[in-house]
Design an enzyme around this catalytic site. Sequence first.
Site, short mmCIF file in Angstrom:
data_model
loop_
_atom_site.label_atom_id
_atom_site.label_comp_id
_atom_site.label_asym_id
_atom_site.label_seq_id
_atom_site.Cartn_x
_atom_site.Cartn_y
_atom_site.Cartn_z
N ARG A 156 -13.03 -6.01 15.90
CA ARG A 156 -12.09 -4.95 16.29
C ARG A 156 -12.84 -3.63 16.40
NH1 ARG A 156 -7.31 -2.65 12.36
NH2 ARG A 156 -8.96 -1.18 11.80
N GLU A 209 2.37 -7.12 11.47
CA GLU A 209 1.90 -6.96 10.08
C GLU A 209 3.01 -6.35 9.21
OE1 GLU A 209 -1.58 -4.50 10.81
OE2 GLU A 209 -0.56 -2.75 10.01
N GLU A 267 -3.35 -4.67 19.39
CA GLU A 267 -2.40 -4.80 18.29
C GLU A 267 -1.48 -3.59 18.19
OE1 GLU A 267 -4.26 -5.09 14.45
OE2 GLU A 267 -2.33 -4.88 13.46
N TYR A 319 -6.75 6.44 13.89
CA TYR A 319 -6.54 5.24 13.11
C TYR A 319 -7.83 4.42 12.95
CZ TYR A 319 -5.59 0.73 11.56
OH TYR A 319 -5.69 -0.42 10.84
N ASN A 345 0.81 -1.22 0.00
CA ASN A 345 0.00 0.00 0.00
C ASN A 345 0.85 1.27 0.00
OD1 ASN A 345 -2.01 1.86 0.35
ND2 ASN A 345 -2.96 0.84 2.10
N TRP A 397 2.91 6.30 12.24
CA TRP A 397 1.84 6.20 11.26
C TRP A 397 0.46 6.37 11.87
CZ3 TRP A 397 -2.64 3.94 9.99
CH2 TRP A 397 -3.07 4.19 8.68
N ASP A 408 -6.56 -1.86 17.54
CA ASP A 408 -5.26 -1.61 16.92
C ASP A 408 -4.78 -0.22 17.33
OD1 ASP A 408 -3.05 -1.47 15.28
OD2 ASP A 408 -4.10 -2.10 13.46
N HIS A 446 -2.56 -10.49 9.05
CA HIS A 446 -3.07 -9.18 8.62
C HIS A 446 -4.06 -9.40 7.47
CE1 HIS A 446 -1.66 -5.02 6.88
NE2 HIS A 446 -2.76 -4.88 7.62
N ASP A 499 -6.15 -3.59 1.92
CA ASP A 499 -5.09 -3.39 0.93
C ASP A 499 -4.31 -4.66 0.65
OD1 ASP A 499 -3.51 -3.52 3.23
OD2 ASP A 499 -3.43 -1.34 3.41
N ARG A 510 1.08 -11.22 13.36
CA ARG A 510 0.15 -10.69 12.37
C ARG A 510 0.68 -10.73 10.94
NH1 ARG A 510 -4.19 -9.21 12.10
NH2 ARG A 510 -3.99 -6.99 11.63
N GLU A 533 -8.10 -11.50 10.45
CA GLU A 533 -8.75 -10.21 10.20
C GLU A 533 -9.51 -10.30 8.87
OE1 GLU A 533 -5.94 -7.06 9.53
OE2 GLU A 533 -7.38 -5.51 10.08
N HIS A 555 -1.86 0.96 16.41
CA HIS A 555 -1.08 1.40 15.27
C HIS A 555 0.21 2.09 15.67
CE1 HIS A 555 -1.31 1.39 10.89
NE2 HIS A 555 -2.17 0.44 11.18
O1 KDG Z 1 -1.44 -0.50 4.57
C1 KDG Z 1 -1.59 -0.36 5.96
C2 KDG Z 1 -2.88 -1.01 6.40
O2 KDG Z 1 -2.94 -2.32 5.92
C3 KDG Z 1 -2.99 -0.99 7.88
O3 KDG Z 1 -3.28 0.31 8.26
C4 KDG Z 1 -4.09 -1.89 8.38
O4 KDG Z 1 -3.13 -1.93 10.57
C5 KDG Z 1 -3.90 -2.40 9.76
C6 KDG Z 1 -4.71 -3.54 10.17
O5 KDG Z 1 -4.46 -4.09 11.24
O6 KDG Z 1 -5.62 -3.92 9.42
MG MG Z 2 -2.77 -3.29 12.17
#
Ligand code: KDG
Ligand code: MG
Length: 405
Positions: free
Chosen positions: A147, A264, A238, A159, A37, A405, A212, A314, A318, A285, A341, A214
Amino acid sequence: MKIKDIKVFVCCPGRNFVTVKVITEDGTYGLGDATLNGREMAVVAYLEEHIVPCLLGRDAHQIEDIWQYLYKGAYWQNGAVSMAAIGAIDMALWDIKGKLANMPVYQLLGGKSRKGVTVYGHANGETIEEVLNNLGTFIKEGYKAVRLQCTIPNTKGTYGTMEGKKNYYELQGNRPLPPEQVWSTDRYMNFIPELFKQAREKFGYEIALCHDVHSRLTPIEASRLCKLLEPYKLLFIEDAVTTENAEGYKVIREHTDTPLATGEKFNTLWDAKEMIQNQWIDYVRTAVPHGGGLTPLKKLADFASLHHVRMAPHGAPDLSPVCVMAHMHFNLWAPNFGVQEFIGFGTPELNEVFQYKIELKEGLLYMDDKPGWGIDFVEEAAKKYPYKRSYLPVNRLEDGTLWNW
Ligand code: KDG
Ligand code: MG
């Protein structure tokens, strides 16, 4: 069985996907997902310029040797771009092997360990009320795990959500430049426990819940959040902190029994090794494509299983349906599978390009038993949806500092 041709397709049926098709001398073909992505075209160049010329004429059956050749032979090992490229080739070769053996790939791994794949859905929202309404719908549909992500009041989205009523994921294929979000750790920490408190008050403890972060907290902040969430008994938290700092997970582990998931962004077993062998995490993940393919992922699963760590691949939107199907096979086999997921069955555009069949019954995903991965890619349909440059958002603190991020 010689490799005759390798094609790389980029299309955007809602979001950008990079799909690899490896074709053998007898016309058998296999599919792999090479989507990264926001950096899609870097993987395309890696494949077309550096991998394809080395593989033409090689025996498609030699999956392990081809993997070692691409990984070790490059000298420049690891990295998201190269591992996504290697991963897609490896996936395509497993698809071919399954087709030539006339067996679903999970059979080649050792057969099924379970009847179906338990999934978790995404209940997102701008308010707690909206998130809980969405959670209620998932529960009615039979989901066993969900989630929860919610916009933090007085911030510009967070996020899993975006400012305004738009669903975060609807925007993914249409961001010619990265949008910016504002992040406040204090507001977030003061708000998230309330979301889970209300979820438990309304729906009880039967449904598994996760969240999550993030990677937006420091280890001690993450420890505090996980402690605050203990009464709500989450399935996992997560990416509580960034995975670059593996020992951050040790800090969290020492403070709380909230289970932890991460990985992930892992590209190799080496990225995961320290956290797994020290049992600082509970779920890995890593997705088949981003982890370099099925060949290394099965090693990762076996290594994790020695340490009581489960797999939770994951499954964001995307990752293409080719990855969804690869995960079906991987999860049906992996003895230490935990949860997958799952973001649903896709739009009509997506399903025009990728043809596959999965079915959700009582929170478990099932598929047809077809040779290989059991998915097809419709080249003519893909041509209708050309690539559109699109980025993930970036985050800044309220004073303008660029944040994780
Ligand atoms: O490209 C990044 C995404 O796949 C991400 O933001 C998704 O963290 C993510 C998740 O757990 O689905
Ligand atoms: Mg994630």
